[in-house]
Structure formats: C-alpha cells, structure tokens
Design a protein around this motif. Structure first.
Motif, PDB file in Angstrom:
ATOM      1  N   ALA A 118     -41.849   6.417-106.693  1.00 40.77           N
ATOM      2  CA  ALA A 118     -41.427   7.152-107.887  1.00 40.77           C
ATOM      3  C   ALA A 118     -40.354   8.177-107.535  1.00 40.77           C
ATOM      4  CB  ALA A 118     -42.621   7.855-108.523  1.00 40.77           C
ATOM      5  N   PRO A 119     -39.368   8.375-108.413  1.00 41.36           N
ATOM      6  CA  PRO A 119     -38.317   9.361-108.132  1.00 41.36           C
ATOM      7  C   PRO A 119     -38.799  10.803-108.200  1.00 41.36           C
ATOM      8  CG  PRO A 119     -38.055   8.437-110.336  1.00 41.36           C
ATOM      9  CD  PRO A 119     -39.124   7.640-109.661  1.00 41.36           C
ATOM     10  N   ILE A 120     -39.942  11.019-108.850  1.00 40.52           N
ATOM     11  CA  ILE A 120     -40.509  12.367-108.966  1.00 40.52           C
ATOM     12  C   ILE A 120     -41.870  12.398-108.289  1.00 40.52           C
ATOM     13  CG2 ILE A 120     -41.252  14.208-110.522  1.00 40.52           C
ATOM     14  CD1 ILE A 120     -38.284  13.559-110.782  1.00 40.52           C
ATOM     15  N   THR A 121     -42.044  13.323-107.362  1.00 42.09           N
ATOM     16  CA  THR A 121     -43.346  13.532-106.731  1.00 42.09           C
ATOM     17  C   THR A 121     -43.847  14.927-107.071  1.00 42.09           C
ATOM     18  OG1 THR A 121     -42.881  12.040-104.878  1.00 42.09           O
ATOM     19  CG2 THR A 121     -44.607  13.687-104.549  1.00 42.09           C
ATOM     20  N   ILE A 122     -45.032  14.977-107.627  1.00 44.98           N
ATOM     21  CA  ILE A 122     -45.667  16.268-107.919  1.00 44.98           C
ATOM     22  C   ILE A 122     -46.789  16.469-106.917  1.00 44.98           C
ATOM     23  CG2 ILE A 122     -46.943  17.639-109.593  1.00 44.98           C
ATOM     24  CD1 ILE A 122     -45.663  16.020-111.818  1.00 44.98           C
ATOM     25  N   VAL A 123     -46.687  17.522-106.133  1.00 42.16           N
ATOM     26  CA  VAL A 123     -47.759  17.887-105.208  1.00 42.16           C
ATOM     27  C   VAL A 123     -48.533  19.045-105.836  1.00 42.16           C
ATOM     28  CG1 VAL A 123     -48.361  18.693-102.894  1.00 42.16           C
ATOM     29  CG2 VAL A 123     -46.411  17.146-103.212  1.00 42.16           C
ATOM     30  N   GLU A 124     -49.802  18.811-106.086  1.00 40.44           N
ATOM     31  CA  GLU A 124     -50.653  19.812-106.737  1.00 40.44           C
ATOM     32  C   GLU A 124     -51.598  20.438-105.702  1.00 40.44           C
ATOM     33  OE1 GLU A 124     -54.274  20.123-110.061  1.00 40.44           O
ATOM     34  OE2 GLU A 124     -53.259  18.208-109.713  1.00 40.44           O
ATOM     35  N   PHE A 125     -51.585  21.755-105.608  1.00 36.03           N
ATOM     36  CA  PHE A 125     -52.579  22.483-104.819  1.00 36.03           C
ATOM     37  C   PHE A 125     -53.623  23.016-105.798  1.00 36.03           C
ATOM     38  CE2 PHE A 125     -48.984  22.469-101.946  1.00 36.03           C
ATOM     39  CZ  PHE A 125     -49.564  22.341-100.684  1.00 36.03           C
ATOM     40  N   SER A 126     -54.890  22.660-105.561  1.00 30.63           N
ATOM     41  CA  SER A 126     -55.904  22.954-106.561  1.00 30.63           C
ATOM     42  C   SER A 126     -57.232  23.359-105.923  1.00 30.63           C
ATOM     43  CB  SER A 126     -56.096  21.729-107.461  1.00 30.63           C
ATOM     44  OG  SER A 126     -56.856  22.031-108.599  1.00 30.63           O
ATOM     45  N   ASP A 127     -58.108  23.894-106.770  1.00 35.41           N
ATOM     46  CA  ASP A 127     -59.400  24.451-106.363  1.00 35.41           C
ATOM     47  C   ASP A 127     -60.428  23.973-107.388  1.00 35.41           C
ATOM     48  OD1 ASP A 127     -61.644  26.248-106.583  1.00 35.41           O
ATOM     49  OD2 ASP A 127     -60.551  27.813-105.541  1.00 35.41           O
ATOM     50  N   PHE A 128     -61.449  23.258-106.922  1.00 37.38           N
ATOM     51  CA  PHE A 128     -62.417  22.653-107.842  1.00 37.38           C
ATOM     52  C   PHE A 128     -63.259  23.677-108.599  1.00 37.38           C
ATOM     53  CE2 PHE A 128     -61.665  18.921-105.085  1.00 37.38           C
ATOM     54  CZ  PHE A 128     -61.349  18.000-106.072  1.00 37.38           C
ATOM     55  N   GLN A 129     -63.257  24.915-108.162  1.00 36.27           N
ATOM     56  CA  GLN A 129     -64.049  25.941-108.849  1.00 36.27           C
ATOM     57  C   GLN A 129     -63.185  26.787-109.784  1.00 36.27           C
ATOM     58  OE1 GLN A 129     -66.523  28.079-106.068  1.00 36.27           O
ATOM     59  NE2 GLN A 129     -67.706  29.101-107.665  1.00 36.27           N
ATOM     60  N   CYS A 130     -61.900  26.547-109.801  1.00 34.22           N
ATOM     61  CA  CYS A 130     -60.977  27.345-110.615  1.00 34.22           C
ATOM     62  C   CYS A 130     -60.915  26.807-112.044  1.00 34.22           C
ATOM     63  CB  CYS A 130     -59.587  27.321-109.982  1.00 34.22           C
ATOM     64  SG  CYS A 130     -58.288  28.010-111.032  1.00 34.22           S
ATOM     65  N   PHE A 154     -52.583  15.110-104.665  1.00 29.96           N
ATOM     66  CA  PHE A 154     -53.531  16.228-104.758  1.00 29.96           C
ATOM     67  C   PHE A 154     -53.798  16.804-103.368  1.00 29.96           C
ATOM     68  CE2 PHE A 154     -57.597  18.360-104.981  1.00 29.96           C
ATOM     69  CZ  PHE A 154     -57.675  18.854-106.275  1.00 29.96           C
ATOM     70  N   ARG A 155     -53.617  18.134-103.246  1.00 25.19           N
ATOM     71  CA  ARG A 155     -53.935  18.809-101.988  1.00 25.19           C
ATOM     72  C   ARG A 155     -54.893  19.969-102.260  1.00 25.19           C
ATOM     73  NH1 ARG A 155     -49.150  19.217 -97.680  1.00 25.19           N
ATOM     74  NH2 ARG A 155     -51.040  19.375 -96.427  1.00 25.19           N
ATOM     75  N   GLN A 156     -55.681  20.272-101.260  1.00 28.22           N
ATOM     76  CA  GLN A 156     -56.779  21.226-101.418  1.00 28.22           C
ATOM     77  C   GLN A 156     -56.313  22.664-101.175  1.00 28.22           C
ATOM     78  OE1 GLN A 156     -59.564  19.812-102.391  1.00 28.22           O
ATOM     79  NE2 GLN A 156     -59.275  17.688-101.737  1.00 28.22           N
ATOM     80  N   PHE A 157     -56.785  23.574-102.056  1.00 31.13           N
ATOM     81  CA  PHE A 157     -56.495  24.994-101.845  1.00 31.13           C
ATOM     82  C   PHE A 157     -57.649  25.831-102.397  1.00 31.13           C
ATOM     83  CE2 PHE A 157     -54.242  29.026-101.894  1.00 31.13           C
ATOM     84  CZ  PHE A 157     -53.393  28.919-100.808  1.00 31.13           C
ATOM     85  N   PRO A 158     -58.847  25.700-101.779  1.00 28.21           N
ATOM     86  CA  PRO A 158     -59.982  26.490-102.254  1.00 28.21           C
ATOM     87  C   PRO A 158     -59.767  27.976-101.982  1.00 28.21           C
ATOM     88  CG  PRO A 158     -60.542  25.360-100.215  1.00 28.21           C
ATOM     89  CD  PRO A 158     -59.206  24.834-100.641  1.00 28.21           C
ATOM     90  N   LEU A 159     -59.856  28.792-102.999  1.00 28.95           N
ATOM     91  CA  LEU A 159     -59.643  30.226-102.844  1.00 28.95           C
ATOM     92  C   LEU A 159     -60.861  30.899-102.225  1.00 28.95           C
ATOM     93  CD1 LEU A 159     -57.940  30.706-106.302  1.00 28.95           C
ATOM     94  CD2 LEU A 159     -56.801  30.806-104.093  1.00 28.95           C
TER      95      LEU A 159
END
Length: 362
Positions: free
Chosen positions: A206-218, A243-248
């Motif tokens: 795909a010409p567009i890549t979205i990398v998401e940093f997320s937290d399952f408790q947020c 999807f990439r992990q970023f637990p606060l």
C-alpha cells in the motif's frame, strides 16, 4: 418516559474527543486566567526579551516560540478542531429544529423516527446470550426482563451513533451546508522514521502505511477504533495499518494485555483478540486475558504458556522505545507515512493527510 432535550441528545450523539488521548502529561483543567482570554492581549513582538540571566544573557519571545513551535502548532490545531466540532453540532441542532417544525413534530419525535426507529432490534437470542454471560456479575436476583432494555441500548449504541451521523449528513446535504470556518496555517510537514513492524492489516504494498502506537487500557484508543476502521474501508487498497504496543506506565494491566495480544498474534488471531480487549477494558487481569483467549478460539495451553513466560515482554519494550524515540508520549499516536497524528482524531484529519500523501505520489 423522560426524554432528553435535543441539545443534550445532539451532544451525546456528536460528542467525541476529537483530539484526546491517554497522556501522563495532561494537567487537570483550571479556570482561564485573564491573560489567557482570546483576543484580550496582543502577543509580544519576536524581539521582546522574556527572560534575562547571568552576565547580560537573554531569551526573546521569538526564540521561545521557536523552541516550542510544535506544541504551539498543535494547540492552534486543537482550538480549530474544537470550534469545528462545536460548529457542526450547532448546525445540526438548527437543522433538526427546522426539520421538526416542518414536519410538525417535536425534535425528540423526529430523532426517534429517523434514528431510533430505523435501527433493527437485536435478536432475542443475542440479548439472552449477553445476559447469560453477565449474569454472575449482576446483583443477586436480577432478572432478564429487568436488564433487557439496558442490553438492547448497549447492543444498539454504535448502530444508533452511525444512523445518527447518516441522518445528520442527509440534513446537511439537503440544506447545502457550507463550512467556511478559517483554518490555522499548517506548519511544515515533519516526517519521522518509524519502523512498520508488528501485526498489520491491509495490502503489504500500500502507498500509505499507518503505524499506530496504542494501549489496550486507554479509553481514547478504544474510541479511535471506529475511525481507523472507517479509514480502512475508505481506502481499502491504499492503506496498510500496523499496530505497535505503547502501554502507559499508569495503566497497570496494559503491559500484560499487550503481551497477550502478541501471544494471540502467534496463533493468527491478533485482530480478533485486539477487538475483544478493547471491548473489555475493565477486564484485563491475567485470568481474564486467558478467558478472552478461549472466547476467540485460541489454543489455551499454548496461549497460557506464552503469556505466563513473559516471552513477548521484550517486543513490548522495543515498541515503547521506538515510540519514545519519535516523540510518542500519549496514546493513541498514529504515524501516516511518518507524519504524526496524535490522539483520537476524527476521520477528516486522517483523510486530509492521506489524500495529500496520495496526491504527492502521483
């Protein structure tokens, strides 16, 4: 039955934290000071000295603005988004009032006819299934009939919001609504180098890549799911989501939930497990993580071994380190071809960046 006022209903259907996220740096809201009131105080000129120290050293207002130019630009953007959201709600409220008057209905009757009554009721079996699953957590003696209305409201919640958006858009289209609210000047595009490694969906090329940093408790990450799905539906061949992990640190269950999602990824069911965790943000203790694994059809023995061993902890740490390197300090954070979009932003914000990127590639 008590009916909510139309303005309250509009707020409930339209309100969403368009630029909100989970962020340890957020301060509690305070009353605005006189100097913060818009339009009351002109800004100093760039060469105005705002601090002196040592042997005649000084800092000017221009130097200060240059140092904090990114958060200042974000603040201007947030103010615009807040005004745009408020304007949209204001316009819709006026249109609903006019349509109700035209059809000789109250505003509540109009919303019921065009939103509530247009949503098919969930099957009785689905309602009963949800009741059976929640029965142990309900007060003793609670019957199915007592909680059935709340279950129906829960099941229809997202459908009601979707139908409301459709109806409001119909009203705006028929009224030829034109939004002329001036936008703040856009700062120069700044790209970050973000590795697109992790569970993904969408075409690999795909010409567009979205990398998401997320937290399952947020909770803001949970709210962003619908918008992200809308983006993927709107650009099925142009967008890949990673999807990439970023637990606060203040979300105590988030690190283990992040590991659990990667254990699910090993069995090819990351996204099913991802959706389950976000739908159950109050149930993220380890025993509950294992129960969720069973419900999405994972091999329990393999999943439990993976989770208990901490085998995925290093991947979570690596994701967090990469996020911190590119300035992530809250969730969700999205990098669209390296361009940061911070917080639970509306679809239009994603669309603006994506369309600009696609145009640049032509």
């Amino acid at each position: 039955m008590h009916m909510r006022s139309t303005s309250t209903l509009m707020a409930a259907l339209l309100a969403a934290s368009l630029f909100s996220g989970c962020n340890k740096e957020k301060a509690p809201a305070t009353a605005a000071t006189p100097t913060a009131t818009a339009g009351t105080t002109a800004e100093p000129s760039a060469d105005t000295v705002v601090a002196t120290f040592g042997d005649g050293q000084k800092i000017t207002f221009g130097e200060l603005n240059e140092r904090i130019k990114e958060p200042l630009a974000n603040l201007d953007k947030q103010k615009f988004q807040l005004r745009k959201q408020g304007l949209d709600g204001f316009v819709v409220e006026k249109l609903v009032q006019a349509e109700a008057k035209k059809r000789n209905l109250t505003e509540e009757q109009l919303i019921k006819a065009e939103v509530d009554d247009k949503i098919p009721q969930p099957p009785e079996a689905e309602i009963k299934k949800l009741y059976d699953e929640a029965k142990e957590r309900l007060p003793p003696g609670t019957t199915f009939e007592q909680v059935k209305p709340q279950i129906v409201d829960f099941l229809n919640g997202s459908k009601k919001q979707e139908r409301a958006r459709e109806y409001f858009n119909e009203l705006k289209k028929n009224a030829n609504v034109q939004i002329t609210l001036p936008e703040p000047p856009k700062p120069p595009v700044e790209r970050k180098q973000v590795a697109a490694t992790g569970p993904s969906k969408g075409p690999e090329n795909a010409p567009i890549t979205i990398v998401e940093f997320s937290d399952f408790q947020c909770p803001f990450c949970s709210r962003a799911i619908g918008t992200v799905e809308e983006v993927l539906k709107a650009y099925p061949n142009q967008v890949r989501l990673v999807f990439r992990q970023f637990p606060l640190e203040f979300h105590q269950q988030a690190p283990k939930a992040a590991e659990a999602s990667l254990c699910a990824h090993d069995q090819g069911k990351f996204w099913e497990y991802h959706d389950t965790l976000f739908a159950n943000q109050k149930a993220l203790e380890v025993p509950q993580l294992k129960e969720h694994a069973k419900k999405v059809g994972l091999d329990s023995a393999a999943f439990d071994k993976c989770l208990d061993s901490g085998a995925k902890a290093e991947i979570v740490k690596a994701d967090m380190a990469d996020g911190q390197k590119v300035g992530v300090n809250g969730t969700p954070a999205f990098f669209i071809n390296g361009i940061l979009l911070s917080g639970a932003q509306p679809f239009d914000e994603f669309k603006s960046v994506i369309d600009s990127e696609l145009q640049a590639k032509k």
